[in-house]
Design a protein around this motif. Structure first.
Motif, PDB file in Angstrom:
ATOM      1  N   LEU A 128     -11.802   8.775 -12.670  1.00  0.00           N
ATOM      2  CA  LEU A 128     -12.223   8.197 -11.514  1.00  0.00           C
ATOM      3  C   LEU A 128     -11.668   6.994 -11.061  1.00  0.00           C
ATOM      4  N   ALA A 129     -11.377   6.042 -12.122  1.00  0.00           N
ATOM      5  CA  ALA A 129     -10.992   4.730 -11.968  1.00  0.00           C
ATOM      6  C   ALA A 129      -9.396   4.861 -11.387  1.00  0.00           C
ATOM      7  N   VAL A 130      -8.713   5.794 -11.872  1.00  0.00           N
ATOM      8  CA  VAL A 130      -7.269   6.185 -11.520  1.00  0.00           C
ATOM      9  C   VAL A 130      -7.187   6.615 -10.393  1.00  0.00           C
ATOM     10  N   SER A 131      -8.205   7.526  -9.992  1.00  0.00           N
ATOM     11  CA  SER A 131      -7.742   8.191  -8.657  1.00  0.00           C
ATOM     12  C   SER A 131      -8.282   7.193  -7.583  1.00  0.00           C
ATOM     13  N   THR A 132      -9.448   6.557  -7.785  1.00  0.00           N
ATOM     14  CA  THR A 132      -9.750   5.356  -6.649  1.00  0.00           C
ATOM     15  C   THR A 132      -8.494   4.284  -6.521  1.00  0.00           C
ATOM     16  N   LEU A 133      -8.037   4.159  -7.576  1.00  0.00           N
ATOM     17  CA  LEU A 133      -6.928   3.017  -7.528  1.00  0.00           C
ATOM     18  C   LEU A 133      -5.758   3.415  -6.776  1.00  0.00           C
ATOM     19  N   GLY A 134      -5.363   4.853  -7.219  1.00  0.00           N
ATOM     20  CA  GLY A 134      -4.172   5.439  -6.507  1.00  0.00           C
ATOM     21  C   GLY A 134      -4.602   5.467  -4.824  1.00  0.00           C
ATOM     22  N   SER A 135      -5.873   5.927  -4.642  1.00  0.00           N
ATOM     23  CA  SER A 135      -5.971   5.987  -3.123  1.00  0.00           C
ATOM     24  C   SER A 135      -6.207   4.462  -2.599  1.00  0.00           C
ATOM     25  N   ALA A 136      -6.447   3.359  -3.212  1.00  0.00           N
ATOM     26  CA  ALA A 136      -6.295   2.285  -2.893  1.00  0.00           C
ATOM     27  C   ALA A 136      -5.103   1.710  -2.519  1.00  0.00           C
ATOM     28  N   LEU A 137      -4.077   2.149  -3.430  1.00  0.00           N
ATOM     29  CA  LEU A 137      -2.648   1.556  -3.409  1.00  0.00           C
ATOM     30  C   LEU A 137      -2.066   2.441  -2.195  1.00  0.00           C
ATOM     31  N   GLY A 138      -2.367   3.514  -2.002  1.00  0.00           N
ATOM     32  CA  GLY A 138      -1.956   4.552  -0.687  1.00  0.00           C
ATOM     33  C   GLY A 138      -2.276   3.710   0.532  1.00  0.00           C
ATOM     34  N   THR A 139      -3.544   3.459   0.335  1.00  0.00           N
ATOM     35  CA  THR A 139      -4.111   2.586   1.506  1.00  0.00           C
ATOM     36  C   THR A 139      -3.117   1.193   1.941  1.00  0.00           C
ATOM     37  N   VAL A 140      -2.994   0.592   0.801  1.00  0.00           N
ATOM     38  CA  VAL A 140      -2.192  -0.742   1.154  1.00  0.00           C
ATOM     39  C   VAL A 140      -0.759  -0.491   1.358  1.00  0.00           C
ATOM     40  N   ARG A 141      -0.314   0.464   0.729  1.00  0.00           N
ATOM     41  CA  ARG A 141       1.057   0.777   1.240  1.00  0.00           C
ATOM     42  C   ARG A 141       1.205   1.190   2.685  1.00  0.00           C
ATOM     43  N   GLY A 142       0.327   1.842   3.156  1.00  0.00           N
ATOM     44  CA  GLY A 142       0.171   2.354   4.668  1.00  0.00           C
ATOM     45  C   GLY A 142       0.098   1.115   5.455  1.00  0.00           C
ATOM     46  N   LEU A 143      -0.930   0.121   5.160  1.00  0.00           N
ATOM     47  CA  LEU A 143      -1.051  -0.915   6.003  1.00  0.00           C
ATOM     48  C   LEU A 143       0.056  -1.727   5.815  1.00  0.00           C
ATOM     49  N   LEU A 144       0.957  -2.161   4.621  1.00  0.00           N
ATOM     50  CA  LEU A 144       2.110  -3.117   4.493  1.00  0.00           C
ATOM     51  C   LEU A 144       3.160  -2.422   5.649  1.00  0.00           C
ATOM     52  N   ARG A 145       3.098  -1.176   5.984  1.00  0.00           N
ATOM     53  CA  ARG A 145       4.345  -0.698   6.637  1.00  0.00           C
ATOM     54  C   ARG A 145       3.960  -0.816   8.315  1.00  0.00           C
ATOM     55  N   ARG A 146       2.803  -1.331   8.361  1.00  0.00           N
ATOM     56  CA  ARG A 146       2.574  -1.624   9.933  1.00  0.00           C
ATOM     57  C   ARG A 146       3.153  -2.914  10.349  1.00  0.00           C
ATOM     58  N   SER A 147       3.285  -2.738  11.598  1.00  0.00           N
ATOM     59  CA  SER A 147       4.034  -3.938  12.185  1.00  0.00           C
ATOM     60  C   SER A 147       3.240  -5.135  12.705  1.00  0.00           C
ATOM     61  N   ASP A 148       1.904  -4.779  12.475  1.00  0.00           N
ATOM     62  CA  ASP A 148       1.080  -6.089  12.959  1.00  0.00           C
ATOM     63  C   ASP A 148       0.072  -6.200  11.526  1.00  0.00           C
ATOM     64  N   ALA A 149       1.009  -6.222  10.447  1.00  0.00           N
ATOM     65  CA  ALA A 149       0.244  -6.485   9.109  1.00  0.00           C
ATOM     66  C   ALA A 149      -0.222  -8.037   9.205  1.00  0.00           C
ATOM     67  N   ALA A 150       0.664  -8.695   9.674  1.00  0.00           N
ATOM     68  CA  ALA A 150       0.365 -10.177   9.678  1.00  0.00           C
ATOM     69  C   ALA A 150      -0.979 -10.503  10.809  1.00  0.00           C
ATOM     70  N   ASP A 151      -0.966  -9.875  11.507  1.00  0.00           N
ATOM     71  CA  ASP A 151      -2.273 -10.067  12.406  1.00  0.00           C
ATOM     72  C   ASP A 151      -3.617  -9.358  11.526  1.00  0.00           C
TER      73      ASP A 151
END
Length: 92
Positions: free
Chosen positions: A25-48
């Motif tokens: 459960l911890a590994v799957s949750t961490l993997g999901s969180a990392l995917g979300t963070v990667r998606g946020l970092l790709r956004r152009s308005d990440a600084a905002d």
């Protein structure tokens, strides 16, 4: 005695299964969180987004400190203020 040995093995097995389930459960949750963070970092308005998140965290911190850090007003002080307000209203 045979029952106790079987029971201990059963409890040990349950503990191992529980630990393995929690780890999965911890590994799957961490993997999901990392995917979300990667998606946020790709956004152009990440600084905002980061600035907005910081402001929200600061606001939440202020609310928590206001809720738990400040002592409630003294009961007798509140009663005295009400009495003074009544006297002032009666004299006016």
């Amino acid at each position: 005695m045979a029952r106790e040995a079987g029971r201990r093995g059963g409890l040990d097995e349950q503990a191992v299964l529980l630990a393995a389930g929690l780890a999965d459960l911890a590994v799957s949750t961490l993997g999901s969180a990392l995917g979300t963070v990667r998606g946020l970092l790709r956004r152009s308005d990440a600084a905002d987004l980061a600035a907005e998140a910081e402001n929200e965290l600061l606001a939440r911190g202020r609310l928590v400190l206001d809720r738990y850090a400040s002592a409630p007003p003294a009961h007798l002080e509140v009663l005295a203020q009400h009495a003074l307000a009544r006297r002032a209203a009666g004299n006016a």
